[in-house]
Design a protein around this motif. Structure first.
Motif: not given
Length: 505
Positions: A388, A394, A409, A415, A404, A426
């Motif tokens: 993303h 996201r 990712d 998460d 997904t 992130e």
């Protein structure tokens, strides 16, 4: 323009009786003007409620947060979206009782908007008579904005319902108020404000209504004390949520103000007519401030910081519905204009058909999280990377984890649930770039209208894609562009990465 909106003081003793419109409604007429608009709203709300089984971004947030445990919701809203905490808690209870799904997500809004339509009908009845009340309630139910947010899993319909009924309480309290009635008024308005802070703008409209109506000093004193209590109760939420202002950073300017501007022009034009009414509060004194002030105040504040979004002042539609209902009732009683009313009504209903049909399609929202997730699933292969470009987006795929789950990712360190956030946490920019170089094929999601934020993570994503990958194919869906990027022919970045000694930075 000059409007004589002042109403006579309360009659005492053996003074003249109030006009018919201001008398207490009979049980029969009161029930009809509440039930008929509410029934129409429910019918319109159930029509196409699933919206072709799609979900848009804001609803995806509701869906995710309402599905978390109460302690997780609380931990999350302390970081982000505190203004919607009460709504998420309410939806959590509904999901626990009825299961999580599109119907349980949207049906509360349908029922809330039906309650709002009934409240508008009752307001019209008390202020301008049964026919005006009936028309006002039906007009409210048919308004495109009302139809739209009646089918949306967000708090705006609930706020609108509470504002409609708390306005009914205001009118009743001016006529016959006591301490307990004012307490009900204040608590109801406070709940509306806790569901969405900008509901406090309705309190300002109520204040102007009382100012121009000139009720007895006791009424003004009771309202002032109650209003102070509402503001005091809202203050902690307002102070804390001010620190989460990044949630409205996406607002670059007024968002869809034209609906309100058109409504204001139409409503003020209706208010110029000698509308039927009576009692201590006239219909114009109540409806014009409700229609004009919330939006005007929010637009004015937007000169300093952009805040105006049409749905934030959805309850302003109460004002235009009341004015249209009273005006149509007034014109219908003029013999030479009566045929015009019927022709105009048919024409208006015909004109409402295309937008009403459009509102039941995924294209009626600014994005389609279901379509984005589906495009990602169709573009990806098991083991592909998923990227993303903006981590905040996201949320567009997070509501459909099955689409997904076979992808990796690349930027996600923790998460959303584990991190008590909306979109997860992130990795740092160098780590993201290194992880990207491990893959030969990456599915990239770029949200529509996405602007450069200066975030080093986003810059690292863009730079790594530009230097080491090429776009193989792409598809445009509502709200995003989903593309597949493959490693450039002869690129040695992956080999160099794999040869690097363990722990090298």
């Amino acid at each position: 323009m000059s409007l004589d909106v002042r109403a006579p003081a309360l009659a005492t003793g053996s003074g003249p009786a109030l006009p018919h419109a201001a008398r207490l409604p009979s049980v029969r007429s009161g029930a009809l003007v509440v039930v008929a608009p509410a029934a129409l709203t429910v019918a319109l709300g159930l029509w196409g409620i699933r919206r072709q089984n799609t979900l848009w971004g804001d609803e995806a947030v509701t869906y995710q947060l309402a599905g978390r445990e109460p302690s997780q919701i609380w931990d999350t809203v302390q970081r982000v979206d505190l203004v919607h905490a009460l709504y998420y808690a309410l939806m959590h209870v509904i999901f626990d009782l009825f299961g999580a799904g599109l119907l349980s997500l949207r049906l509360p809004s349908v029922l809330a908007m039906a309650a709002a339509a009934g409240g508008v009908g009752l307001l019209g009845l008390r202020l301008a008579g049964p026919r005006a009340g009936m028309v006002a309630g039906l007009v409210f139910a048919l308004l495109p904005q009302v139809q739209k947010y009646a089918q949306e899993g967000r708090s705006y319909a609930l706020v609108c319902a509470l504002i409609a009924w708390v306005t009914c309480a205001l009118v009743a309290n001016v006529e016959r108020g006591n301490r307990w009635r004012w307490a009900v008024y204040g608590l109801t308005l406070l709940v509306a404000c806790l569901l969405h802070e900008f509901a406090v703008l309705a309190l300002v409209a109520h204040g102007v209504t009382l100012f121009v109506s000139r009720p007895p000093k006791g009424v003004l004193r009771a309202w002032s004390v109650t209003a102070a209590g509402v503001v005091t109760g809202l203050l902690p939420l307002a102070v804390v949520s001010a620190g989460q202002s990044e949630q409205v950073a996406w607002i670059g300017g007024p968002v869809r103000p034209y609906h309100l501007l058109v409504a204001v022009v139409v409503g003020v034009a209706c208010a110029r007519a000698p509308l039927r009414g009576g009692g201590p509060v006239s219909l114009a004194a109540l409806a014009v401030p409700m229609l004009v002030l919330p939006g005007a105040l929010l637009l004015t504040a937007s000169l300093v910081k952009p805040l105006f979004v049409d749905r934030y002042v959805l309850f302003s539609n109460i004002g235009v519905a009341l004015l249209l209902g009273a005006w149509l009732d007034h014109v219908r009683r003029l013999p030479r204009y009566a045929p015009f009313v019927y022709v105009a009504t048919v024409a208006a209903l015909a004109a409402l058909v295309p937008p009403s049909l459009e509102l039941r399609t995924p294209r009626s929202r600014s994005n389609d999280a279901t379509a984005v997730a589906t495009a990602v699933r169709e573009a990806g292969r098991p083991g592909d990377g998923l990227l993303h470009l903006s981590g905040k987006q996201r949320i567009l795929t997070a509501a459909h984890p099955d689409d997904t789950r076979l992808l990796v990712d690349l930027a996600l360190a923790r998460d959303p649930v584990a991190s008590n956030t909306l979109a997860g946490v992130e990795f740092a920019a160098p780590v993201i770039a290194a992880r990207m170089k491990e893959f030969d094929r990456i599915v990239v999601v770029r949200a529509a209208g996405e602007r450069a934020s200066g975030d080093p993570r986003e810059e690292a994503k863009e730079e790594t894609l530009r230097r080491h990958f090429r776009e193989d194919r792409a598809v445009e869906v509502n709200g995003a562009r989903v593309s597949v990027h493959v490693r450039r022919y002869g690129d040695s970045a992956r080999a160099e990465f794999l040869r690097a000694p363990s722990g090298s930075g």
